[in-house]
Design a protein around this motif. Structure first.
Motif, PDB file in Angstrom:
ATOM      1  N   ARG A  55      -4.703   6.183 -12.089  1.00 18.24           N
ATOM      2  CA  ARG A  55      -4.490   6.285 -10.650  1.00 18.24           C
ATOM      3  C   ARG A  55      -5.236   7.480 -10.046  1.00 18.24           C
ATOM      4  O   ARG A  55      -4.731   8.164  -9.178  1.00 18.24           O
ATOM      5  CB  ARG A  55      -2.990   6.379 -10.381  1.00 18.24           C
ATOM      6  N   ARG A  80      -2.828   7.206  -3.711  1.00 19.47           N
ATOM      7  CA  ARG A  80      -1.633   6.760  -3.000  1.00 19.47           C
ATOM      8  C   ARG A  80      -1.034   5.482  -3.600  1.00 19.47           C
ATOM      9  O   ARG A  80       0.161   5.278  -3.607  1.00 19.47           O
ATOM     10  CB  ARG A  80      -2.020   6.521  -1.536  1.00 19.47           C
ATOM     11  N   ARG A  81      -1.893   4.624  -4.109  1.00 21.45           N
ATOM     12  CA  ARG A  81      -1.425   3.357  -4.685  1.00 21.45           C
ATOM     13  C   ARG A  81      -2.265   3.025  -5.904  1.00 21.45           C
ATOM     14  O   ARG A  81      -3.297   3.648  -6.150  1.00 21.45           O
ATOM     15  CB  ARG A  81      -1.515   2.228  -3.658  1.00 21.45           C
ATOM     16  N   LYS A  82      -1.833   2.035  -6.650  1.00 24.47           N
ATOM     17  CA  LYS A  82      -2.578   1.610  -7.826  1.00 24.47           C
ATOM     18  C   LYS A  82      -3.917   1.042  -7.379  1.00 24.47           C
ATOM     19  O   LYS A  82      -3.994   0.283  -6.417  1.00 24.47           O
ATOM     20  CB  LYS A  82      -1.783   0.548  -8.586  1.00 24.47           C
ATOM     21  N   GLY A  97      -3.411  10.964  -2.539  1.00 28.37           N
ATOM     22  CA  GLY A  97      -2.387  10.703  -1.523  1.00 28.37           C
ATOM     23  C   GLY A  97      -1.004  10.538  -2.114  1.00 28.37           C
ATOM     24  O   GLY A  97      -0.107  10.013  -1.466  1.00 28.37           O
ATOM     25  N   GLY A  98      -0.810  10.987  -3.345  1.00 27.37           N
ATOM     26  CA  GLY A  98       0.498  10.878  -3.984  1.00 27.37           C
ATOM     27  C   GLY A  98       0.597  11.868  -5.123  1.00 27.37           C
ATOM     28  O   GLY A  98      -0.337  12.612  -5.409  1.00 27.37           O
ATOM     29  N   TYR A 112       5.777   7.452  -9.653  1.00 27.33           N
ATOM     30  CA  TYR A 112       4.844   7.823  -8.592  1.00 27.33           C
ATOM     31  C   TYR A 112       5.581   7.986  -7.271  1.00 27.33           C
ATOM     32  O   TYR A 112       6.553   7.294  -6.997  1.00 27.33           O
ATOM     33  CB  TYR A 112       3.766   6.748  -8.426  1.00 27.33           C
ATOM     34  N   TYR A 113       5.076   8.905  -6.450  1.00 27.74           N
ATOM     35  CA  TYR A 113       5.561   9.058  -5.081  1.00 27.74           C
ATOM     36  C   TYR A 113       4.333   9.104  -4.182  1.00 27.74           C
ATOM     37  O   TYR A 113       3.425   9.911  -4.400  1.00 27.74           O
ATOM     38  CB  TYR A 113       6.380  10.341  -4.910  1.00 27.74           C
ATOM     39  N   SER A 114       4.292   8.245  -3.171  1.00 31.74           N
ATOM     40  CA  SER A 114       3.143   8.168  -2.266  1.00 31.74           C
ATOM     41  C   SER A 114       3.484   8.737  -0.904  1.00 31.74           C
ATOM     42  O   SER A 114       4.581   8.524  -0.381  1.00 31.74           O
ATOM     43  CB  SER A 114       2.701   6.707  -2.104  1.00 31.74           C
ATOM     44  N   THR A 117      -0.594   7.708   4.861  1.00 34.38           N
ATOM     45  CA  THR A 117      -2.050   7.594   4.708  1.00 34.38           C
ATOM     46  C   THR A 117      -2.808   8.815   5.242  1.00 34.38           C
ATOM     47  O   THR A 117      -3.952   9.022   4.879  1.00 34.38           O
ATOM     48  CB  THR A 117      -2.578   6.338   5.417  1.00 34.38           C
ATOM     49  N   GLU A 178      10.669   9.437  -7.761  1.00 32.88           N
ATOM     50  CA  GLU A 178      10.541   8.336  -6.800  1.00 32.88           C
ATOM     51  C   GLU A 178      11.592   8.374  -5.690  1.00 32.88           C
ATOM     52  O   GLU A 178      11.449   7.699  -4.672  1.00 32.88           O
ATOM     53  CB  GLU A 178      10.595   7.012  -7.551  1.00 32.88           C
TER      54      GLU A 178
END
Length: 192
Positions: A55, A80-82, A97-98, A112-114, A117, A178
């Motif tokens: 990631r 931020r995301r996968k 972003g995470g 994970y924590y996002s 944006t 999380e």
């Protein structure tokens, strides 16, 4: 040995001097190399490197007490995301972003924590929890210390409002990261 790994950007000059720096680097991933110290080599019979997170991790941190010692968790800033990327292709890197709690023994348990944006975290700092007294004014006997018995502190830049927040997460136990921050406050000045 855990590290954020990327193939070289091969531009022949420092990353920050490129006109479009994120187009010159390949994406990062967190990997673990197992070393055979007495033989001064990589350990035989183990996957080297073992991929812990794809990631796009940056700035992996762990509690100071665990530095240079066996550890189970690493806390990097991440995408931020996968994301699915070609690790040989340039131009797939970008700002984080995470944040993550990477389980180096069982990566399938990573947490994970996002952020929003427009929010960008910095490097995580880990502070061990201080255990209390037993009620008689005496310190409690130390039970086997839980490695993740700590708080994670991180500054987050808000690019939309041009502010910086300090966040504190309790990362002790499965799923703790999380749940989100236990404290969040805006600093009195913008710290980019």
């Amino acid at each position: 040995m855990d590290l954020a790994s990327t193939t070289s950007h091969n531009s022949g000059r420092p990353f920050w001097k490129n006109d479009h720096p994120f187009q010159t680097v390949t994406p990062s991933r967190l990997v673990r190399y197992v070393l055979d110290v007495p033989n001064r080599s990589l350990a035989v019979g183990t996957p080297n490197p073992k991929v812990l997170s794809t990631r796009l991790p940056e700035f992996p941190s762990l509690p100071r007490k665990r530095s240079t010692r066996r550890h189970r968790y690493v806390y990097p800033a991440v995408a931020r995301r996968k994301v699915t990327v070609d690790y040989e292709k340039k131009g797939h890197a970008g700002p984080v972003g995470g944040i993550a709690k990477i389980d180096v023994e069982f990566p399938e348990n990573n947490e994970y924590y996002s952020f929003e944006t427009y929010e960008f975290p910095g490097e995580c700092v880990l502070c061990p929890k201080v255990r209390g007294e037993n009620g008689n004014g005496e310190e409690e006997e130390e039970e086997e210390e839980k490695e993740d018995a700590c708080y994670l502190l991180v500054n987050v830049v808000n690019g939309r409002d041009m502010t910086t927040d300090m966040l504190i997460f309790d990362v002790e136990g499965k799923g703790a990261l999380e749940k989100g921050p236990v404290v969040r406050w805006t600093l009195p000045v913008f710290v980019p």
